[in-house]
Design a protein around this motif. Structure first.
Motif, PDB file in Angstrom:
ATOM      1  N   TYR A 284      -3.351   7.079   6.867  1.00  0.00           N
ATOM      2  CA  TYR A 284      -4.522   7.170   6.016  1.00  0.00           C
ATOM      3  C   TYR A 284      -5.917   7.562   6.483  1.00  0.00           C
ATOM      4  O   TYR A 284      -6.618   8.564   6.041  1.00  0.00           O
ATOM      5  CB  TYR A 284      -4.748   5.786   5.451  1.00  0.00           C
ATOM      6  CG  TYR A 284      -5.775   5.293   4.533  1.00  0.00           C
ATOM      7  CD1 TYR A 284      -6.063   6.179   3.185  1.00  0.00           C
ATOM      8  CD2 TYR A 284      -6.987   4.702   5.046  1.00  0.00           C
ATOM      9  CE1 TYR A 284      -7.270   5.694   2.571  1.00  0.00           C
ATOM     10  CE2 TYR A 284      -8.115   4.446   4.123  1.00  0.00           C
ATOM     11  CZ  TYR A 284      -8.244   4.913   2.983  1.00  0.00           C
ATOM     12  OH  TYR A 284      -9.242   4.650   2.144  1.00  0.00           O
TER      13      TYR A 284
ATOM     14  N   GLN B 169      -5.490  -5.258   3.570  1.00  0.00           N
ATOM     15  CA  GLN B 169      -5.657  -4.593   2.320  1.00  0.00           C
ATOM     16  C   GLN B 169      -6.073  -3.170   2.726  1.00  0.00           C
ATOM     17  O   GLN B 169      -6.623  -2.936   3.933  1.00  0.00           O
ATOM     18  CB  GLN B 169      -7.201  -5.369   1.943  1.00  0.00           C
ATOM     19  CG  GLN B 169      -7.034  -5.544   0.279  1.00  0.00           C
ATOM     20  CD  GLN B 169      -8.461  -6.145  -0.244  1.00  0.00           C
ATOM     21  OE1 GLN B 169      -9.248  -6.285   0.389  1.00  0.00           O
ATOM     22  NE2 GLN B 169      -8.209  -6.616  -1.406  1.00  0.00           N
ATOM     23  N   LEU B 170      -5.882  -2.175   1.811  1.00  0.00           N
ATOM     24  CA  LEU B 170      -6.077  -0.859   2.131  1.00  0.00           C
ATOM     25  C   LEU B 170      -7.608  -0.733   2.310  1.00  0.00           C
ATOM     26  O   LEU B 170      -8.162  -0.958   1.539  1.00  0.00           O
ATOM     27  CB  LEU B 170      -5.388  -0.074   0.923  1.00  0.00           C
ATOM     28  CG  LEU B 170      -5.504   1.447   1.535  1.00  0.00           C
ATOM     29  CD1 LEU B 170      -4.544   1.567   2.668  1.00  0.00           C
ATOM     30  CD2 LEU B 170      -4.853   2.230   0.417  1.00  0.00           C
ATOM     31  N   PRO B 171      -7.804  -0.060   3.701  1.00  0.00           N
ATOM     32  CA  PRO B 171      -9.503  -0.009   3.970  1.00  0.00           C
ATOM     33  C   PRO B 171     -10.068   1.007   2.842  1.00  0.00           C
ATOM     34  O   PRO B 171      -9.397   1.827   2.848  1.00  0.00           O
ATOM     35  CB  PRO B 171      -9.581   0.302   5.429  1.00  0.00           C
ATOM     36  CG  PRO B 171      -8.105   0.921   5.768  1.00  0.00           C
ATOM     37  CD  PRO B 171      -7.197   0.023   4.647  1.00  0.00           C
ATOM     38  N   ASP B 172     -11.096   0.848   2.650  1.00  0.00           N
ATOM     39  CA  ASP B 172     -11.674   1.472   1.759  1.00  0.00           C
ATOM     40  C   ASP B 172     -12.788   2.483   2.308  1.00  0.00           C
ATOM     41  O   ASP B 172     -13.967   2.063   2.586  1.00  0.00           O
ATOM     42  CB  ASP B 172     -12.425   0.772   0.655  1.00  0.00           C
ATOM     43  CG  ASP B 172     -12.905   1.253  -0.665  1.00  0.00           C
ATOM     44  OD1 ASP B 172     -12.748   2.587  -0.841  1.00  0.00           O
ATOM     45  OD2 ASP B 172     -13.549   0.640  -1.580  1.00  0.00           O
ATOM     46  N   ILE B 173     -12.782   3.668   2.420  1.00  0.00           N
ATOM     47  CA  ILE B 173     -13.408   4.605   3.102  1.00  0.00           C
ATOM     48  C   ILE B 173     -14.152   5.415   1.878  1.00  0.00           C
ATOM     49  O   ILE B 173     -13.510   6.123   1.141  1.00  0.00           O
ATOM     50  CB  ILE B 173     -12.983   5.584   3.988  1.00  0.00           C
ATOM     51  CG1 ILE B 173     -11.996   4.903   4.992  1.00  0.00           C
ATOM     52  CG2 ILE B 173     -13.882   6.456   4.752  1.00  0.00           C
ATOM     53  CD1 ILE B 173     -11.214   5.667   6.010  1.00  0.00           C
ATOM     54  N   ASP B 174     -15.395   4.801   1.854  1.00  0.00           N
ATOM     55  CA  ASP B 174     -16.189   5.592   0.375  1.00  0.00           C
ATOM     56  C   ASP B 174     -16.921   6.790   0.965  1.00  0.00           C
ATOM     57  O   ASP B 174     -17.524   6.723   2.116  1.00  0.00           O
ATOM     58  CB  ASP B 174     -17.355   4.632   0.019  1.00  0.00           C
ATOM     59  CG  ASP B 174     -16.853   3.555  -0.600  1.00  0.00           C
ATOM     60  OD1 ASP B 174     -15.616   3.606  -1.338  1.00  0.00           O
ATOM     61  OD2 ASP B 174     -17.199   2.313  -0.703  1.00  0.00           O
TER      62      ASP B 174
ATOM     63  N   MET C 270     -13.012   2.641 -11.099  1.00  0.00           N
ATOM     64  CA  MET C 270     -13.095   1.269 -10.958  1.00  0.00           C
ATOM     65  C   MET C 270     -13.737   0.804 -12.431  1.00  0.00           C
ATOM     66  O   MET C 270     -15.055   1.247 -12.416  1.00  0.00           O
ATOM     67  CB  MET C 270     -13.817   0.886  -9.737  1.00  0.00           C
ATOM     68  CG  MET C 270     -12.843   0.807  -8.676  1.00  0.00           C
ATOM     69  SD  MET C 270     -11.447  -0.432  -8.736  1.00  0.00           S
ATOM     70  CE  MET C 270     -12.522  -1.822  -8.378  1.00  0.00           C
TER      71      MET C 270
ATOM     72  N   ALA D 261       0.967  -1.076   0.061  1.00  0.00           N
ATOM     73  CA  ALA D 261       0.026  -0.072   0.073  1.00  0.00           C
ATOM     74  C   ALA D 261       0.800   1.049  -0.052  1.00  0.00           C
ATOM     75  O   ALA D 261       1.952   1.247   0.690  1.00  0.00           O
ATOM     76  CB  ALA D 261      -0.943   0.092   1.255  1.00  0.00           C
TER      77      ALA D 261
ATOM     78  N   SER E 258     -18.746  -0.122   4.338  1.00  0.00           N
ATOM     79  CA  SER E 258     -18.102  -0.445   5.523  1.00  0.00           C
ATOM     80  C   SER E 258     -17.465   0.240   6.305  1.00  0.00           C
ATOM     81  O   SER E 258     -17.408   0.004   7.602  1.00  0.00           O
ATOM     82  CB  SER E 258     -17.317  -1.782   5.090  1.00  0.00           C
ATOM     83  OG  SER E 258     -16.059  -1.107   4.304  1.00  0.00           O
ATOM     84  N   GLY E 259     -17.097   1.407   5.862  1.00  0.00           N
ATOM     85  CA  GLY E 259     -16.459   2.572   6.711  1.00  0.00           C
ATOM     86  C   GLY E 259     -17.205   2.906   8.091  1.00  0.00           C
ATOM     87  O   GLY E 259     -16.719   3.382   9.056  1.00  0.00           O
TER      88      GLY E 259
END
Lengths: 470, 107
Positions: free
Chosen positions: A376, A433-438, A467, A324, A399-400
């Motif tokens: 991050y 895995q890099l957490p995905d904050i949408d 994506m 990452a 999920s954030g």
């Protein structure tokens, strides 16, 4: 003599479907074809970007061949007879749609050597894209990027200014142009790229893919002490996919399918066999008449192979695959994150000393510290604060919202404890895995946010990501 | 353009001799290739092929399954029909399916 004929060839110039409206084949298809032809390595030089790079190297890893990466960029910097670069005027004539949507600028390719070379390729791509939707390199941009020792190899082919000078038999102009590249990159890092699709050299539309031009470029390379390299300027994996390439050419130019609008002259620009490439080398050498045909052809194949070997990249060491890339963090960044979260407790209405809350916070901060993601979270919190400051509505989604840390940093308005949301769905030490904050923002003002992010962090730290798989 | 189907003999893939069939004007003639002036490969206008026109409904449906050919190779040769005959320049065209025709005869 037969040995060189049997040697596997490495294609260094290949455009995949990630060359928008230009390449016809998926990286995996190209990689599988190269492997089935017994070729040990494969290059990917997509147009205007490196969008296919990750898919390509993963495909190489899966199939077991060595990846080589580069890029094919438009270049605007004509040299006048006085040696001063000029901007080529683009004929903007909507009546002839073709020229309006496709300036047909000269093109130059760059191949990365090692991690430093990959970084330079990426910086060149960024430099080319400074003007939105019109990626073009200029001398100024190249000089700006190439401050250190060049770790990239420049391929000057028939579509470059040198190629077009030699098409018109202006050897002097070609030499002047070449001198500029030599002074910037050094002869060692330059290659004269020879391409022959056995096209008709008497047809102006096809001459750039003719053996006659390749031979002329080989003679120029010999005269100018530039190492040649043989490529096939591949745009499709299998011959019959040439039809797709034609449709792409017409679609890019927004014109009808017709010979005069197409770049492809025949089906030879596919991922050809090593045998075919050896024959092409032979034909170019024969036509160039710069020595024994067999020796020159063998030499051409050998220097192409040498270049390929020097450009093979290591997935982890050179490309950092699987690592990452995090925002630079000052020392004590974990401490800063903890303080920010603790400050958020009372603001969010939690009672200090509430064991459930304290334990949850400790667990989350522990995982974040363990994975090294503190910078991050702080960066996302910074951006959310900035967006709110602009008076733009923003909300975290997905999920954030399961993270108390996100809630305490004001990234998410939802209290995960009250709603029984799981942190592990968002981030787990078992899932590195890099957490995905949408973040959802007002779509009408999204570009405004982009600009502020660029202004705050600098263009070199920001990337636009799309994506395409979902 | 009128296509004249010819027979071509090759040695190692290079035409050395070709035969034009008899026509109303003259008997069949055999030409010996004196020199190959060049050869090149051209893509065909596949979008004008029967298969594509069938998809567009401009040709009977049966043509849909035909595959439009990819490329054709043109050999430009100097040849003559006998020791005494005049030398002419001919374009011998080899289609994707291996059939030969004469594209241009400057004799």
């Amino acid at each position: 003599m037969a040995a060189a004929q049997d040697q596997p060839f490495t294609h260094l110039r290949v455009a995949s479907g990630w060359s928008m409206k230009h390449g016809a084949s998926h990286p995996l298809e190209l990689v599988e074809r190269a492997a089935s032809l017994g070729q040990p390595a494969l290059g990917l030089t997509d147009r205007d970007g490196v969008y296919g790079a990750v898919k390509f190297v993963l495909a190489c890893q899966k199939v077991g061949i060595s990846p080589i990466l580069g890029v094919d960029l438009a270049f605007s910097g004509l040299l006048t007879s006085s040696g001063i670069p000029t901007q080529r005027g683009v004929a903007r004539t909507p009546a002839r749609g073709g020229a309006f949507v496709d300036a047909r600028l000269p093109r130059v390719s760059f191949l990365a050597q090692g991690a430093a070379g990959w970084a330079q390729v990426c910086r060149l791509v960024s430099a080319a894209h400074t003007e939105r939707a019109n990626p073009v390199l200029t001398w100024e941009k190249i000089e700006e990027v190439m401050t250190g020792n060049p770790a990239i190899v420049v391929l000057l082919g028939p579509d470059s200014l040198i190629g077009s000078a030699l098409i018109h038999k202006r050897e002097q102009q070609a030499c002047t142009e070449l001198a500029r590249w030599k002074s910037l990159f050094g002869s060692e890092q330059l290659r004269m790229e020879l391409i022959s699709h056995r096209a008709n050299d008497r047809d102006p539309r096809a001459v750039s893919r003719s053996t006659a031009l390749a031979a002329r470029m080989l003679r120029c390379a010999v005269d100018e002490h530039i190492t040649p390299v043989l490529t096939n300027a591949v745009r499709h994996a299998r011959p019959e996919q040439g039809r797709v390439v034609d449709v792409l050419d017409a679609a890019r130019r927004l014109v009808m399918l017709d010979e005069r609008h197409l770049d492809r002259v025949n089906s030879n620009g596919h991922l050809a066999s090593s045998q075919h490439m050896a024959e092409i080398a032979h034909e170019i050498a024969d036509r160039a008449a710069v020595g024994s045909t067999q020796l020159v052809a063998n030499r051409l194949l050998a220097v192409t192979d040498e270049l390929a070997r020097s450009c093979v990249l290591d997935l982890q060491g050179d490309l950092g695959l699987g690592q990452a890339h995090l925002p630079e963090a000052p020392a004590g960044v974990n401490q800063v994150l903890r303080q920010r979260c603790e400050a958020g407790l009372s603001r969010r209405g939690f009672t200090r000393g509430d064991r459930v809350v304290t334990e949850r916070l400790d667990v989350e901060l522990g995982v974040i510290e363990h994975l090294g993601f503190a910078s991050y979270f702080l960066t996302v919190a910074d951006i959310v604060e900035m967006i709110r400051g602009l008076g733009i509505r923003v909300a975290a989604r997905g999920s954030g919202a399961g993270s108390l840390v996100n809630h305490l940093l004001d990234v998410s308005g939802v209290d995960p404890i009250a709603h029984g949301l799981l942190f592990e769905r968002f981030l787990s030490p078992l899932r590195v895995q890099l957490p995905d904050i949408d973040l959802d923002v007002e779509s009408a003002r999204r570009l405004e946010i982009y600009q502020h992010i660029f202004d705050k962090y600098g263009a070199q730290r920001v990337a636009c990501v799309a994506m395409t798989d979902t | 353009m009128r296509v004249e189907v010819i027979e071509v003999q090759c040695r190692e893939g290079v035409p050395v001799q070709f035969c034009r069939p008899a026509s109303r004007a003259r008997a069949s003639r055999r030409y010996r290739v004196r020199a190959v002036l060049g050869f090149w490969v051209e893509g065909t206008a596949w979008w004008r092929s029967k298969a594509v026109r069938a998809v567009l409904g401009r040709e009977s449906h049966e043509s849909i399954d035909t595959t439009p050919e990819l490329d054709r190779t043109i050999w430009r040769v100097e040849a003559r029909a006998g020791e005494q005959a005049q030398v002419g320049v001919y374009d011998l065209v080899r289609d994707g399916d291996g059939a030969w025709s004469l594209a241009r005869a400057a004799d």
